[in-house]
Design a protein around this motif. Structure first.
Motif, mmCIF file in Angstrom:
data_model
loop_
_atom_site.group_PDB
_atom_site.id
_atom_site.type_symbol
_atom_site.label_atom_id
_atom_site.label_comp_id
_atom_site.label_asym_id
_atom_site.label_seq_id
_atom_site.Cartn_x
_atom_site.Cartn_y
_atom_site.Cartn_z
ATOM 1 N N GLN A 1 0.843 -1.205 0.000
ATOM 2 C CA GLN A 1 0.000 0.000 0.000
ATOM 3 C C GLN A 1 0.875 1.250 0.000
ATOM 4 O O GLN A 1 1.915 1.279 0.667
ATOM 5 C CB GLN A 1 -0.901 -0.027 1.251
ATOM 6 N N ILE A 2 0.452 2.263 -0.762
ATOM 7 C CA ILE A 2 1.122 3.575 -0.684
ATOM 8 C C ILE A 2 0.114 4.625 -0.208
ATOM 9 O O ILE A 2 -1.094 4.447 -0.332
ATOM 10 C CB ILE A 2 1.719 4.039 -2.037
ATOM 11 N N ASN A 3 0.671 5.729 0.311
ATOM 12 C CA ASN A 3 -0.173 6.835 0.774
ATOM 13 C C ASN A 3 -0.401 7.835 -0.363
ATOM 14 O O ASN A 3 0.564 8.269 -1.013
ATOM 15 C CB ASN A 3 0.503 7.582 1.929
ATOM 16 N N THR A 4 -1.645 8.216 -0.534
ATOM 17 C CA THR A 4 -1.980 9.200 -1.579
ATOM 18 C C THR A 4 -1.325 10.563 -1.300
ATOM 19 O O THR A 4 -0.992 11.287 -2.227
ATOM 20 C CB THR A 4 -3.508 9.373 -1.655
ATOM 21 N N CYS A 5 -1.135 10.884 -0.021
ATOM 22 C CA CYS A 5 -0.557 12.197 0.322
ATOM 23 C C CYS A 5 0.927 12.279 -0.050
ATOM 24 O O CYS A 5 1.520 13.358 -0.013
ATOM 25 C CB CYS A 5 -0.742 12.494 1.804
ATOM 26 N N SER A 6 1.521 11.163 -0.440
ATOM 27 C CA SER A 6 2.948 11.182 -0.800
ATOM 28 C C SER A 6 3.227 11.982 -2.065
ATOM 29 O O SER A 6 4.378 12.305 -2.349
ATOM 30 C CB SER A 6 3.488 9.756 -0.953
ATOM 31 N N ILE A 7 2.172 12.327 -2.809
ATOM 32 C CA ILE A 7 2.411 13.201 -3.979
ATOM 33 C C ILE A 7 2.824 14.601 -3.535
ATOM 34 O O ILE A 7 3.329 15.378 -4.323
ATOM 35 C CB ILE A 7 1.181 13.313 -4.907
ATOM 36 N N ASN A 8 2.573 14.911 -2.265
ATOM 37 C CA ASN A 8 2.907 16.257 -1.765
ATOM 38 C C ASN A 8 4.155 16.283 -0.902
ATOM 39 O O ASN A 8 4.377 17.225 -0.150
ATOM 40 C CB ASN A 8 1.726 16.820 -0.956
ATOM 41 N N ASN A 9 4.954 15.240 -0.963
ATOM 42 C CA ASN A 9 6.196 15.277 -0.182
ATOM 43 C C ASN A 9 7.348 14.699 -1.011
ATOM 44 O O ASN A 9 7.213 14.475 -2.217
ATOM 45 C CB ASN A 9 6.020 14.570 1.177
ATOM 46 N N LEU A 10 8.452 14.450 -0.348
ATOM 47 C CA LEU A 10 9.654 14.031 -1.070
ATOM 48 C C LEU A 10 9.514 12.649 -1.726
ATOM 49 O O LEU A 10 10.356 12.253 -2.517
ATOM 50 C CB LEU A 10 10.855 14.020 -0.109
ATOM 51 N N ASN A 11 8.452 11.934 -1.390
ATOM 52 C CA ASN A 11 8.257 10.595 -1.962
ATOM 53 C C ASN A 11 7.509 10.601 -3.291
ATOM 54 O O ASN A 11 7.229 9.532 -3.857
ATOM 55 C CB ASN A 11 7.504 9.701 -0.971
ATOM 56 N N ARG A 12 7.169 11.773 -3.777
ATOM 57 C CA ARG A 12 6.395 11.917 -5.022
ATOM 58 C C ARG A 12 7.005 11.111 -6.181
ATOM 59 O O ARG A 12 6.319 10.397 -6.904
ATOM 60 C CB ARG A 12 6.369 13.397 -5.352
ATOM 61 N N CYS A 13 8.306 11.227 -6.338
ATOM 62 C CA CYS A 13 8.987 10.551 -7.428
ATOM 63 C C CYS A 13 9.049 9.035 -7.171
ATOM 64 O O CYS A 13 8.839 8.222 -8.076
ATOM 65 C CB CYS A 13 10.390 11.153 -7.497
ATOM 66 N N PHE A 14 9.305 8.706 -5.919
ATOM 67 C CA PHE A 14 9.442 7.290 -5.543
ATOM 68 C C PHE A 14 8.139 6.524 -5.798
ATOM 69 O O PHE A 14 8.150 5.422 -6.341
ATOM 70 C CB PHE A 14 9.859 7.205 -4.068
ATOM 71 N N ILE A 15 7.003 7.111 -5.426
ATOM 72 C CA ILE A 15 5.753 6.353 -5.621
ATOM 73 C C ILE A 15 5.448 6.152 -7.107
ATOM 74 O O ILE A 15 4.921 5.121 -7.496
ATOM 75 C CB ILE A 15 4.526 6.948 -4.874
ATOM 76 N N GLN A 16 5.820 7.120 -7.939
ATOM 77 C CA GLN A 16 5.615 6.925 -9.390
ATOM 78 C C GLN A 16 6.420 5.723 -9.870
ATOM 79 O O GLN A 16 5.945 4.900 -10.646
ATOM 80 C CB GLN A 16 6.118 8.142 -10.160
ATOM 81 N N LYS A 17 7.669 5.651 -9.399
ATOM 82 C CA LYS A 17 8.533 4.531 -9.810
ATOM 83 C C LYS A 17 7.950 3.207 -9.309
ATOM 84 O O LYS A 17 7.929 2.207 -10.034
ATOM 85 C CB LYS A 17 9.942 4.719 -9.245
ATOM 86 N N LEU A 18 7.486 3.211 -8.069
ATOM 87 C CA LEU A 18 6.923 1.977 -7.504
ATOM 88 C C LEU A 18 5.712 1.511 -8.315
ATOM 89 O O LEU A 18 5.541 0.316 -8.582
ATOM 90 C CB LEU A 18 6.532 2.198 -6.037
ATOM 91 N N ILE A 19 4.873 2.459 -8.702
ATOM 92 C CA ILE A 19 3.684 2.106 -9.496
ATOM 93 C C ILE A 19 4.117 1.556 -10.863
ATOM 94 O O ILE A 19 3.631 0.516 -11.313
ATOM 95 C CB ILE A 19 2.747 3.330 -9.654
ATOM 96 N N LYS A 20 5.051 2.255 -11.501
ATOM 97 C CA LYS A 20 5.504 1.819 -12.833
ATOM 98 C C LYS A 20 6.124 0.423 -12.794
ATOM 99 O O LYS A 20 6.072 -0.319 -13.768
ATOM 100 C CB LYS A 20 6.539 2.809 -13.389
ATOM 101 N N HIS A 21 6.738 0.075 -11.674
ATOM 102 C CA HIS A 21 7.373 -1.242 -11.546
ATOM 103 C C HIS A 21 6.411 -2.313 -11.004
ATOM 104 O O HIS A 21 6.848 -3.402 -10.639
ATOM 105 C CB HIS A 21 8.610 -1.130 -10.648
#
Ligand SMILES: [Fe+2]
Length: 247
Positions: A161-181
């Motif tokens: 599971q990822i947090n939706t609010c991560s688009i507003n912090n330093l994890n924004r890029c990381f969650i995109q990569k996680l989704i793509k992978h």
């Protein structure tokens, strides 16, 4: 959409400290398109027994439902369980699972070693018949250093599971990569209040659409529906990272 991780119940953990604030959070979630919510207050085995936790959670839920004039959410009771060896002193952990399913939202403590964590996850799976959902996987710096460990968790049978609010912090890029992978299966707002940790969903959905990742929303919704029915989730094959994300 289904929110799999939410601290909305009043006066139980570090979530809202009044029913009024809980109601405000629900209004916000509704306006953003959330229809189903898994209520996941923190459970810390070093702090209290499961009996006490469940009793408080049920009372808090009752009070909230009573305060809702009209409720068209579908709620499921759950918990966010911090993984700790003392959890296994309990003969069963069923009441910490999500509703009547075998799934449980699990928060990791990666301050210890990863081998111990993986061992404890295996205990949940093989000794307690639990399917762990690893909460906000992007928040652990360990996974940025060694992202393919998430594949080990998925291969053991965990969902991520990822947090939706991560688009507003330093994890924004990381969650995109996680989704793509294909490392992510479910989403949660992990909202705690109406100010510093408020519910964020619409912005997340718009962000993914803009990045060409709109497919993930349907995937997460389908996965969520299967979890709530206690079905197996048909997961996409994870694509390994070629290198660490931290240098
Ligand atoms: Fe949380």
């Amino acid at each position: 959409m289904i929110d799999f991780h939410a601290h909305i119940l009043p006066n139980i953990d570090d979530g809202p400290s009044s029913i009024e604030e809980s109601v405000q959070m629900l209004k916000s979630l509704k306006s953003q398109g959330i229809t189903d919510i898994v209520l996941t207050p923190h459970y810390y085995c070093l702090k209290e027994s499961i009996d006490i936790f469940v009793d408080q959670r049920d009372k808090s839920f009752e009070a909230l439902v009573e305060a809702l004039a009209d409720n068209d959410f579908s709620f499921t009771l759950g918990s966010e369980v911090l993984l700790h060896k003392n959890l296994f002193l309990n003969p069963d952990l069923d009441r910490l699972k999500i509703g009547n399913t075998n799934y449980m939202l699990v928060e990791l403590n990666l301050a210890g070693n990863i081998e111990q964590t993986l061992y404890n996850i295996e205990q949940l799976i093989y000794s307690y018949n639990i399917i762990p959902i690893i909460s906000h996987v992007e928040n652990y710096s360990y996974f940025k250093r060694v992202p393919n460990t998430i594949i080990d968790l998925i291969e053991l049978g965990c969902l991520i599971q990822i947090n939706t609010c991560s688009i507003n912090n330093l994890n924004r890029c990381f969650i995109q990569k996680l989704i793509k992978h294909n490392f992510v299966h479910l989403i949660g707002t992990d909202c705690h209040n109406c100010s510093t940790r408020k519910p964020v969903y619409r912005e997340f959905a718009q962000f993914l659409d803009k990045k060409g990742l709109g497919w993930f929303l349907n995937y997460a919704k389908e996965n969520g529906a299967n979890v709530l029915k206690n079905n197996r989730v048909r997961i996409k094959e994870p694509i390994p990272f070629k290198r660490s994300l931290i240098f």
